[in-house]
Motif scaffolding. Sequence first.
Motif, PDB file in Angstrom:
ATOM      1  N   GLU A 169      37.884  53.026  53.433  1.00 38.97           N
ATOM      2  CA  GLU A 169      39.184  53.222  54.444  1.00 38.97           C
ATOM      3  C   GLU A 169      39.385  52.075  55.244  1.00 38.97           C
ATOM      4  OE1 GLU A 169      40.704  56.419  58.034  1.00 38.97           O
ATOM      5  OE2 GLU A 169      38.695  56.550  56.938  1.00 38.97           O
ATOM      6  N   VAL A 170      38.405  51.113  55.464  1.00 38.48           N
ATOM      7  CA  VAL A 170      38.583  50.079  56.416  1.00 38.48           C
ATOM      8  C   VAL A 170      39.089  49.122  55.355  1.00 38.48           C
ATOM      9  CG1 VAL A 170      37.276  48.074  57.379  1.00 38.48           C
ATOM     10  CG2 VAL A 170      36.638  50.223  57.981  1.00 38.48           C
ATOM     11  N   LEU A 171      38.800  48.891  54.243  1.00 37.19           N
ATOM     12  CA  LEU A 171      39.506  48.100  53.127  1.00 37.19           C
ATOM     13  C   LEU A 171      40.894  48.179  53.092  1.00 37.19           C
ATOM     14  CD1 LEU A 171      36.744  47.625  50.638  1.00 37.19           C
ATOM     15  CD2 LEU A 171      37.316  45.861  52.256  1.00 37.19           C
ATOM     16  N   ARG A 172      41.354  49.544  52.883  1.00 41.06           N
ATOM     17  CA  ARG A 172      42.692  50.059  52.817  1.00 41.06           C
ATOM     18  C   ARG A 172      43.517  49.672  54.057  1.00 41.06           C
ATOM     19  NH1 ARG A 172      40.428  54.979  51.679  1.00 41.06           N
ATOM     20  NH2 ARG A 172      39.795  55.297  49.564  1.00 41.06           N
ATOM     21  N   ASP A 173      42.926  49.976  55.117  1.00 36.17           N
ATOM     22  CA  ASP A 173      43.797  49.559  56.244  1.00 36.17           C
ATOM     23  C   ASP A 173      43.815  47.946  56.542  1.00 36.17           C
ATOM     24  OD1 ASP A 173      44.436  50.393  58.982  1.00 36.17           O
ATOM     25  OD2 ASP A 173      42.864  48.799  59.662  1.00 36.17           O
ATOM     26  N   ARG A 174      42.768  47.035  56.216  1.00 30.25           N
ATOM     27  CA  ARG A 174      42.964  45.674  56.514  1.00 30.25           C
ATOM     28  C   ARG A 174      43.868  45.471  55.214  1.00 30.25           C
ATOM     29  NH1 ARG A 174      38.561  43.038  59.321  1.00 30.25           N
ATOM     30  NH2 ARG A 174      37.852  44.609  60.960  1.00 30.25           N
ATOM     31  N   ALA A 175      43.987  45.739  54.111  1.00 29.34           N
ATOM     32  CA  ALA A 175      44.847  45.224  53.166  1.00 29.34           C
ATOM     33  C   ALA A 175      46.421  45.662  53.393  1.00 29.34           C
ATOM     34  CB  ALA A 175      44.556  46.027  51.581  1.00 29.34           C
ATOM     35  N   VAL A 181      48.397  44.236  48.147  1.00 27.47           N
ATOM     36  CA  VAL A 181      48.394  45.218  47.091  1.00 27.47           C
ATOM     37  C   VAL A 181      46.849  45.489  46.728  1.00 27.47           C
ATOM     38  CG1 VAL A 181      49.180  46.579  44.896  1.00 27.47           C
ATOM     39  CG2 VAL A 181      50.584  45.287  46.682  1.00 27.47           C
ATOM     40  N   LEU A 182      46.096  46.470  47.205  1.00 33.96           N
ATOM     41  CA  LEU A 182      44.721  46.579  46.927  1.00 33.96           C
ATOM     42  C   LEU A 182      44.313  47.906  45.927  1.00 33.96           C
ATOM     43  CD1 LEU A 182      41.747  45.222  47.141  1.00 33.96           C
ATOM     44  CD2 LEU A 182      41.493  46.584  49.147  1.00 33.96           C
ATOM     45  N   ASP A 206      39.097  38.619  52.704  1.00 31.10           N
ATOM     46  CA  ASP A 206      39.860  37.455  53.302  1.00 31.10           C
ATOM     47  C   ASP A 206      40.063  36.546  52.268  1.00 31.10           C
ATOM     48  OD1 ASP A 206      40.108  38.176  55.868  1.00 31.10           O
ATOM     49  OD2 ASP A 206      38.018  37.411  56.364  1.00 31.10           O
ATOM     50  N   ARG A 207      39.025  36.320  51.304  1.00 32.74           N
ATOM     51  CA  ARG A 207      39.009  35.437  50.207  1.00 32.74           C
ATOM     52  C   ARG A 207      39.992  35.801  49.171  1.00 32.74           C
ATOM     53  NH1 ARG A 207      34.079  34.266  45.939  1.00 32.74           N
ATOM     54  NH2 ARG A 207      35.460  32.579  44.442  1.00 32.74           N
ATOM     55  N   LEU A 208      40.019  37.095  48.884  1.00 34.48           N
ATOM     56  CA  LEU A 208      41.062  37.966  48.026  1.00 34.48           C
ATOM     57  C   LEU A 208      42.316  37.676  48.426  1.00 34.48           C
ATOM     58  CD1 LEU A 208      39.136  40.865  47.119  1.00 34.48           C
ATOM     59  CD2 LEU A 208      39.303  39.042  45.446  1.00 34.48           C
ATOM     60  N   ASP A 209      42.699  37.511  49.589  1.00 34.31           N
ATOM     61  CA  ASP A 209      43.875  37.357  50.310  1.00 34.31           C
ATOM     62  C   ASP A 209      44.609  36.023  49.749  1.00 34.31           C
ATOM     63  OD1 ASP A 209      46.229  37.743  51.696  1.00 34.31           O
ATOM     64  OD2 ASP A 209      45.220  37.797  53.584  1.00 34.31           O
ATOM     65  N   ARG A 210      43.571  35.078  49.840  1.00 34.52           N
ATOM     66  CA  ARG A 210      43.926  33.638  49.614  1.00 34.52           C
ATOM     67  C   ARG A 210      44.166  33.475  48.298  1.00 34.52           C
ATOM     68  NH1 ARG A 210      39.760  33.013  53.501  1.00 34.52           N
ATOM     69  NH2 ARG A 210      38.270  32.434  51.790  1.00 34.52           N
ATOM     70  N   VAL A 221      41.071  44.851  39.331  1.00 34.72           N
ATOM     71  CA  VAL A 221      39.700  44.682  38.877  1.00 34.72           C
ATOM     72  C   VAL A 221      39.488  43.400  38.000  1.00 34.72           C
ATOM     73  CG1 VAL A 221      37.458  45.640  37.617  1.00 34.72           C
ATOM     74  CG2 VAL A 221      38.823  47.046  39.071  1.00 34.72           C
ATOM     75  N   PRO A 222      40.236  43.248  36.861  1.00 31.40           N
ATOM     76  CA  PRO A 222      40.012  41.927  36.255  1.00 31.40           C
ATOM     77  C   PRO A 222      40.447  40.671  37.220  1.00 31.40           C
ATOM     78  CG  PRO A 222      41.507  43.309  35.217  1.00 31.40           C
ATOM     79  CD  PRO A 222      41.333  43.994  36.364  1.00 31.40           C
ATOM     80  N   PHE A 223      41.246  40.842  38.099  1.00 34.36           N
ATOM     81  CA  PHE A 223      41.370  39.625  39.145  1.00 34.36           C
ATOM     82  C   PHE A 223      40.028  39.425  40.013  1.00 34.36           C
ATOM     83  CE2 PHE A 223      42.776  37.960  43.369  1.00 34.36           C
ATOM     84  CZ  PHE A 223      43.224  36.715  42.876  1.00 34.36           C
ATOM     85  N   LEU A 224      39.706  40.649  40.460  1.00 33.65           N
ATOM     86  CA  LEU A 224      38.378  40.611  40.997  1.00 33.65           C
ATOM     87  C   LEU A 224      37.341  39.969  40.491  1.00 33.65           C
ATOM     88  CD1 LEU A 224      37.649  43.940  43.221  1.00 33.65           C
ATOM     89  CD2 LEU A 224      37.533  41.652  44.113  1.00 33.65           C
ATOM     90  N   ARG A 225      37.048  40.342  39.135  1.00 35.46           N
ATOM     91  CA  ARG A 225      35.910  39.775  38.312  1.00 35.46           C
ATOM     92  C   ARG A 225      36.197  38.151  38.162  1.00 35.46           C
ATOM     93  NH1 ARG A 225      36.422  44.293  34.314  1.00 35.46           N
ATOM     94  NH2 ARG A 225      34.858  45.857  34.733  1.00 35.46           N
ATOM     95  N   GLN A 226      37.551  37.967  37.894  1.00 37.01           N
ATOM     96  CA  GLN A 226      37.609  36.277  37.876  1.00 37.01           C
ATOM     97  C   GLN A 226      37.389  35.671  39.005  1.00 37.01           C
ATOM     98  OE1 GLN A 226      41.746  35.545  36.628  1.00 37.01           O
ATOM     99  NE2 GLN A 226      41.918  33.723  38.027  1.00 37.01           N
ATOM    100  N   VAL A 227      37.592  36.069  40.379  1.00 41.91           N
ATOM    101  CA  VAL A 227      37.389  35.483  41.522  1.00 41.91           C
ATOM    102  C   VAL A 227      35.799  35.391  41.704  1.00 41.91           C
ATOM    103  CG1 VAL A 227      37.407  35.793  44.126  1.00 41.91           C
ATOM    104  CG2 VAL A 227      39.534  35.951  42.805  1.00 41.91           C
ATOM    105  N   MET A 228      35.104  36.514  41.441  1.00 38.07           N
ATOM    106  CA  MET A 228      33.759  36.727  41.569  1.00 38.07           C
ATOM    107  C   MET A 228      33.073  35.628  40.664  1.00 38.07           C
ATOM    108  SD  MET A 228      33.522  38.434  44.167  1.00 38.07           S
ATOM    109  CE  MET A 228      31.442  38.619  44.125  1.00 38.07           C
TER     110      MET A 228
END
Length: 232
Positions: A169-175, A181-182, A206-210, A221-228
């Motif tokens: 819920e925190v992540l949804r709210d911050r996004a 779009v999360l 914060d990093r994903l936002d940038r 999920v594919p974008f997350l994997r790419q970033v990680m």
Amino acid sequence: MSVPQLPLALRYPPDQRLESFIAAPPGAIAQLHELARVQGADWLYLAGATGTGKTHLALALCADAEQAGRRSAYLPLTAASGRLRDALDALEGNDVVALDGLEAIAGHRDDEIALFDFHNRARSAGLNLLYAAREVPDLLNLVLPDLRSRLSQNARILLHPLDDASRAEVLRDRAQRRGLVLEEAAIDWMLSRTDRNLASLVALLDRLDRESLAAQRRITVPFLRQVMDAST
């Protein structure tokens, strides 16, 4: 040249507001709102482990006070350990003060004396005060019994670690507040594949936002994997 006054508490992070705190104990937000805005409100003592939201609430208190036209100050005691008297003297003239991280000065006699003196002056001056610490007063390694007694007189708010539903819920709210779009699948992936400490999750967001802004990509999920993968 004078510096213009920042409006609406812009000195404090916009994500950290009373209304954005997730899973607060019953009545806690109302107590903090009153402390921020009503002179003579009950002083409060926040206690909770690292990552339970003490700093969020302390900063949110100050932002709420400034939004109501009151002067506020936030002081992380880790930054003032060893020179607390000077730091506290600089807070004179505020209406609301939040002192975060009491454990940082516990056991340092000079700092404890400085805090004891400030506590008494603040009470006489009608200042509204919030304390925050990892432990309740009886469990802090304080050397001054009188300081422990003063701290114990404040109304307590006990914070507990969030469960995964509340972290999501925190992540949804911050996004949402950032216009991100999360996807739900991405939230599930973050909670199962990364450090679930809330501070770490927010730092990752914060990093994903940038990164998503730079790449013009949705957070999938594919974008997350790419970033990680890029960080390993």
